[in-house]
Write an enzyme that holds these catalytic residues in place. Sequence first.
Site: not given
Length: 665
Positions: A117, A198, A273, A286, A288, A290
């Site tokens: 991240k 955060e 996202e 982030e 992903n 996949r």
Amino acid sequence: MIIKKILVSNRGEIALRIMRTAKKNGISTVAVYHQGDKNSMHVEYADESFSLGVGSLADTYLNIPKLIRIAQQTHADAIHPGYGFLSENHLFAKACHDSGLIFIGPTPEAILLMGNKLKAREFALSAGLPIVPGYILKDEESPPSLSAQEYPLLVKAAAGGGGKGMRIVYDPRQLPEAINATRREALNYFSDSTVYLEKYLENPRHIEVQVLGDLHGNVIHLFERECSIQRRYQKIIEESPSVTLTPQKRTEICESGVRLAKAIGYSSAGTIEFLVDKHLNFYFLEMNTRIQVEHPVTEMVTGFDLVEEQIRIAEGHPLRIKQEQIKQSGHAIECRIYAEDPSNGFLPSPGQIHFYREPTGKNIRVDGYIAKQATISGLFDPMVAKLAVWSEVRPKAIESTVRALDDFLIHGIQTNIDYLKGILQDGDYQKNYISTAFCNEKTKEIIEKTKARKKSFDFDPILIAALLYGFESSMLPNNPNIWYKIGYWRLLMQIPMQCDEEICRIKAKRSGRGSYIFSKGTQIFNCYIHDFQDSTLDFSVNDTRHRALVTCDHSHQLVVRMYGFDFIVRRSDVLTDESVLGDAGQGKDRHDNELTSPMPGKIIDLRIKPGDRVEKGDILAIIESMKMENNIIAPYPAEVEGVFVEKGLMVNTAATLIKLRPVGS
């Protein structure tokens, strides 16, 4: 290269879904399975199946050398990792490449970059995407001194994903414990204890962009998904398109996703996202690397098979579609069906399913892995299936999804089906007054409304359906129904019945073939069975027609499906397996000072020993079940009198864990 055989290194619904696309394209498939999954549909559906053994996840689905070896032995050309497990493990992708296998996913370098991240945030910032400011904590590093204005904080595992290793902290005094718990989860799930802090955006939307990239530098998006309905930081309802976004914001956020993917040199399917605040400002969260759990809603509104596109990309083909060719059509909603109890903190509910039936119909899609009966293990994620429904507009999609959930029958375990229906029927959800805090704020209200609605129905037809099922099924050939054994055909019986919280006695008399007379107090019910097959009763009560689906579990408890709900019906004059076998260590007649396990699971942390003094609210032990951590909390000030478990031990539901001796405050 043309792929002719794929090993799917996953389980359950995603393994089956990948295999179906492979078979559609003439590609052979190889299944691998933990012994607990040996009866799963993906094992039967595959052309070849190989056991990974009975060990832990590290020995089975996460065992890279074993997976590579099976792929080579079966002469597979490629491995598809699905989602979860090794799908975002750059070492797995590299091992595939080094072994001459095609990894159906992005490059190891892209996975490594986006899998952390911290590095992902730095890269996104360099690519011009906005991010939320935060802090890095490595190893045992202590948090910085923070002002009150910097709270609430979100504590996250730097290498995390899927809601694992995430906690919200409002009180500075809770921060050390949150960091320790996150580090433990991060090390357990991702082998990396780095933590990220955060600023927590209160009541944001969670919106993600689906991208596809090929090996020739082409990247497109397939629009966005609204994923704000979450519990325990995991999505449970997703939809596309997001009605939150204006056309301009949709363009901006989707183009940002494409810009990031191009900067990475991304190939395969991926998801970027974002968190979106009330002013529609969006911040990179982030990526992903996949296929996503919620990809069916994108497929339903765009018409593209994302797994098929992944396979083509892995074969080296350029994208066959251009951005301007992709349109959103209609509205799709996906509901994740979980084995859990929403009224009890979403505790996992593994166990034996004795009846399973999926909804069918036009524009209804179910991605599942259960045929009729199955054992839901506590070893794996609690998701049982995904229901996706498409309609022309959002209100119609909501209505159709509720109807489909009404027809989704899973008997034997607790599920979240009624809870999902409650969300979809909630006025705030329907008006799109939602955020990632929706479930936290509305769950109690939704559960109370659901219970009230169940209680509003007439219980008499439900009780009668249960009696009719018991009487008629006892006469079927080779049916060892325990109700039959206690002797129905006395001239007149008075049967003690309980339906949920309703308790009564019903007199019963058979008046002819398929005909019965029941009485409850002064009420008389003349009943007739019109049809009885496949557990479904078509019957009349005083000339009013009813339809019910009735099933019986291993303890001879009946589940009656009427009015869109499951009602539990018991006869207290019937001996169940439990009453014959006795307690069997399941926690009956125990004292209040004995703390028991709320579910089957593994003791992953034990913080006390006999003689310790604990205060109300102290965490005494932590149990992991179905990839979720659950704390065992001291209910009052006490001295620890006994500890009956140890770290690493597997325990059953209601097993005694700790004995306390209350003491004064």
